[in-house]
Write a protein that holds these residues in place. Structure first.
Motif, short mmCIF file in Angstrom:
data_model
loop_
_atom_site.label_atom_id
_atom_site.label_comp_id
_atom_site.label_asym_id
_atom_site.label_seq_id
_atom_site.Cartn_x
_atom_site.Cartn_y
_atom_site.Cartn_z
N SER A 81 33.03 -18.45 18.82
CA SER A 81 34.25 -19.12 18.41
C SER A 81 34.09 -19.55 16.96
O SER A 81 32.98 -19.80 16.48
N GLY A 82 35.20 -19.62 16.25
CA GLY A 82 35.15 -19.97 14.84
C GLY A 82 34.77 -18.82 13.93
O GLY A 82 34.68 -19.02 12.71
N VAL A 83 34.54 -17.66 14.49
CA VAL A 83 34.21 -16.47 13.72
C VAL A 83 34.59 -15.26 14.56
O VAL A 83 34.46 -15.29 15.79
N GLY A 84 35.06 -14.23 13.91
CA GLY A 84 35.40 -13.00 14.61
C GLY A 84 34.24 -12.03 14.61
O GLY A 84 33.71 -11.68 13.55
N VAL A 85 33.83 -11.59 15.79
CA VAL A 85 32.64 -10.74 15.89
C VAL A 85 32.87 -9.37 15.28
O VAL A 85 31.89 -8.65 15.02
N ASP B 69 32.88 -6.93 22.29
CA ASP B 69 34.19 -6.90 22.89
C ASP B 69 35.08 -7.73 21.96
O ASP B 69 34.99 -8.96 21.94
N ASN B 70 35.91 -7.06 21.20
CA ASN B 70 36.71 -7.75 20.20
C ASN B 70 37.77 -8.65 20.82
O ASN B 70 38.15 -9.66 20.23
N VAL B 71 38.25 -8.28 22.00
CA VAL B 71 39.26 -9.11 22.67
C VAL B 71 38.63 -10.41 23.16
O VAL B 71 39.20 -11.49 22.98
N GLN B 72 37.47 -10.31 23.78
CA GLN B 72 36.77 -11.50 24.25
C GLN B 72 36.00 -12.20 23.14
O GLN B 72 35.47 -13.29 23.36
N ASN B 73 35.91 -11.57 21.97
CA ASN B 73 35.15 -12.10 20.85
C ASN B 73 33.71 -12.39 21.27
O ASN B 73 33.18 -13.48 21.03
N THR B 74 33.10 -11.39 21.87
CA THR B 74 31.79 -11.53 22.46
C THR B 74 30.91 -10.37 22.01
O THR B 74 31.37 -9.23 21.91
N VAL B 75 29.65 -10.67 21.74
CA VAL B 75 28.64 -9.67 21.43
C VAL B 75 27.69 -9.58 22.60
O VAL B 75 27.28 -10.60 23.17
N MET B 76 27.31 -8.36 22.97
CA MET B 76 26.41 -8.14 24.09
C MET B 76 25.15 -7.43 23.63
O MET B 76 25.14 -6.72 22.62
N LEU C 266 27.52 -15.36 7.82
CA LEU C 266 28.66 -15.53 6.94
C LEU C 266 28.11 -15.65 5.54
O LEU C 266 27.64 -16.72 5.13
N GLY C 267 28.15 -14.56 4.78
CA GLY C 267 27.46 -14.53 3.52
C GLY C 267 25.98 -14.78 3.76
O GLY C 267 25.38 -14.18 4.64
N GLN D 119 34.56 -24.46 12.85
CA GLN D 119 33.18 -24.60 13.26
C GLN D 119 32.76 -23.34 14.02
O GLN D 119 33.44 -22.92 14.95
N VAL D 120 31.65 -22.76 13.62
CA VAL D 120 31.12 -21.59 14.30
C VAL D 120 30.28 -22.04 15.48
O VAL D 120 29.37 -22.87 15.32
N GLN D 121 30.58 -21.50 16.64
CA GLN D 121 29.80 -21.78 17.84
C GLN D 121 29.49 -20.47 18.54
O GLN D 121 30.36 -19.61 18.68
N LEU D 122 28.25 -20.33 18.97
CA LEU D 122 27.79 -19.17 19.69
C LEU D 122 27.16 -19.64 20.99
O LEU D 122 26.21 -20.42 20.97
#
Length: 115
Positions: A25-29, A72-79, A99-100, A1-4
């Motif tokens: 979560s559920g997706v890699g940024v 931030d790829n480690v935190q899987n966060t977009v700013m 996603l597509g 499940q993708v959650q933002l």
């Protein structure tokens, strides 16, 4: 499940700065395109910035030079760093992952810029 999950919105004076965060979560940024949109009252939702898996970025003309999208790829966060804010930047800001053809959206965070 993708959650933002978004955070960082608030009230700021014209000329000020805010940093918005989108915890995924559920997706890699770093794997899929990530986007920031905004919607002002009575207006169409518009794309503000996007970052692609390879790191390339796009910005709306209205925010070029003022806003910066990063991740931030480690935190899987977009700013979204927003500088030199103006009243016309007032809107609800939404994080999205594509996603597509399918877009997944965050809950939105209010940004209000006073003059």
């Amino acid at each position: 499940q993708v959650q933002l999950v978004e955070s960082g919105g608030g009230l700021v004076q014209a000329g000020g700065s805010l940093r918005l965060s989108c915890a995924a979560s559920g997706v890699g940024v770093s794997i899929v395109p990530m986007h920031w949109y905004r919607q002002a009252p009575g207006k169409q939702r518009e794309l503000v910035a996007r970052i692609f898996a390879g790191g390339s970025t796009n910005y709306a003309d209205s925010v070029k030079g003022r806003f910066t999208i990063s991740r931030d790829n480690v935190q899987n966060t977009v700013m979204l760093q927003m500088n030199s804010l103006q009243p016309e930047d007032t809107a609800v800001y939404y994080c999205a992952a594509s996603l597509g053809p399918t877009y997944y959206w965050g809950q939105g965070t209010q940004v209000t810029v006073s003059s």
